[in-house]
Write an enzyme that holds these catalytic residues in place. Structure first.
Site: not given
Ligand code: GUN
Length: 292
Positions: A53, A97, A120
């Protein structure tokens, strides 16, 4: 011939547009968009996702701020960190995350994020907007990425039978709502579904988001179906999806690979959501035709 729905091409096109738009803003004297990424602990998969990311931000000219916190942090300490990010001018997006360590109250953390920066789309306010079809909310990144992927390849959703395997709040649930926006007939299967095959065999578009490697076999798929694989599992050093790709691709009209299918689109959607927040916070408007 089966169409391979690889995510690299649409991701590249969208990211080039994002990059161009950001450079227009910065050449006008505006600051760059900024994404804060909060990583708690040292889960190896999460570390890889976070690294991807941050790299993607850099490539399009966004600032990223990585906050790597110790796994022993308390919920209160995490909320203090978020309180700061919630009000920081240069932070347009906040991503915590997941999963968080067991002792941290995940729901409390998500609900504490400033919903205007919740790129998110997990905050209850944004989830509510997804239910209500209020388009100013943030759509969670994987569902948005799947939608963009389907659009890129010209796959019609309206009136189709979409079957989603997996009812998790990161993918399955929000995707079901987004597919309803697109006028699909939506079915969700989950661990308590008596007979998953009964439903998957009827799907025009089959999405699997369970994390169970090779759960979806060829006999569970209708001839000519579109198959979207959201799963990523590591088995004996190999990355496997939820779908038995080699066998299912003989039946499907279109199928996503793993890796290289949905994954890149998820990161692209995160960039789009961050740009959406930035535009709103900076009161700038896109001169391109992109409408995330
Ligand atoms: N863990 C797995 N997928 C995601 C996501 O799309 N966002 C976040 N913050 N954590 C994740």
């Amino acid at each position: 011939m089966t169409l391979i729905l690889e995510g690299k091409t649409p991701s590249r096109i969208i990211r080039e547009n994002i990059k161009r738009e950001i450079s227009e803003y910065t050449s006008q004297g505006f600051r760059r968009p900024g994404l804060a990424v909060v990583l708690v602990g040292d889960d190896p998969a999460s570390q890889i996702y976070v690294k991807n990311k941050i790299k993607a931000c850099r490539e399009v000219g966004m600032d990223s701020f990585l906050l790597h916190l110790d796994k022993s942090i308390t919920t209160e300490e995490l909320l203090d960190t978020l309180a700061d990010l919630n009000t920081r001018e240069e932070v347009d997006g906040i991503l915590v995350q997941l999963p968080l360590p067991q002792h941290i109250d995940q729901n409390e953390v998500i609900a504490f994020i400033n919903p205007e920066k919740d790129v998110d789309g997990f905050h209850p306010r944004n989830m509510g907007k997804l239910v209500a079809k209020m388009e100013d909310g943030f759509i969670p990144c994987t569902p948005l990425g799947i939608d963009l992927l389907l659009r890129h390849y010209g796959i019609e959703v309206k009136g189709k039978d979409v079957v989603i395997v997996g009812a998790g709040f990161i993918v399955g649930r929000p995707l079901s709502l987004l597919m309803l926006w697109r006028d699909a007939t939506v079915t969700i299967c989950h661990v308590h579904t008596k007979d998953i095959t009964k439903f998957t065999r009827e799907a025009d578009i089959l999405v699997s988001a369970t994390g169970v490697p090779h759960l979806i076999k060829a006999d569970m798929v209708k001839e000519g179906a579109v198959v979207i694989d959201v799963g990523i599992s590591k088995v004996g050093g190999r990355i496997l999806g939820d779908v038995d790709f080699e066998a299912v691709k003989e039946k499907a009209s279109a199928i996503t690979p793993v890796p290289g299918g949905v994954g890149p689109m998820t990161v692209t959607s995160l960039l789009l959501n961050t740009l959406k927040s930035y535009r709103r916070r900076m009161r700038v408007h896109s001169t391109s035709t992109m409408k995330p």
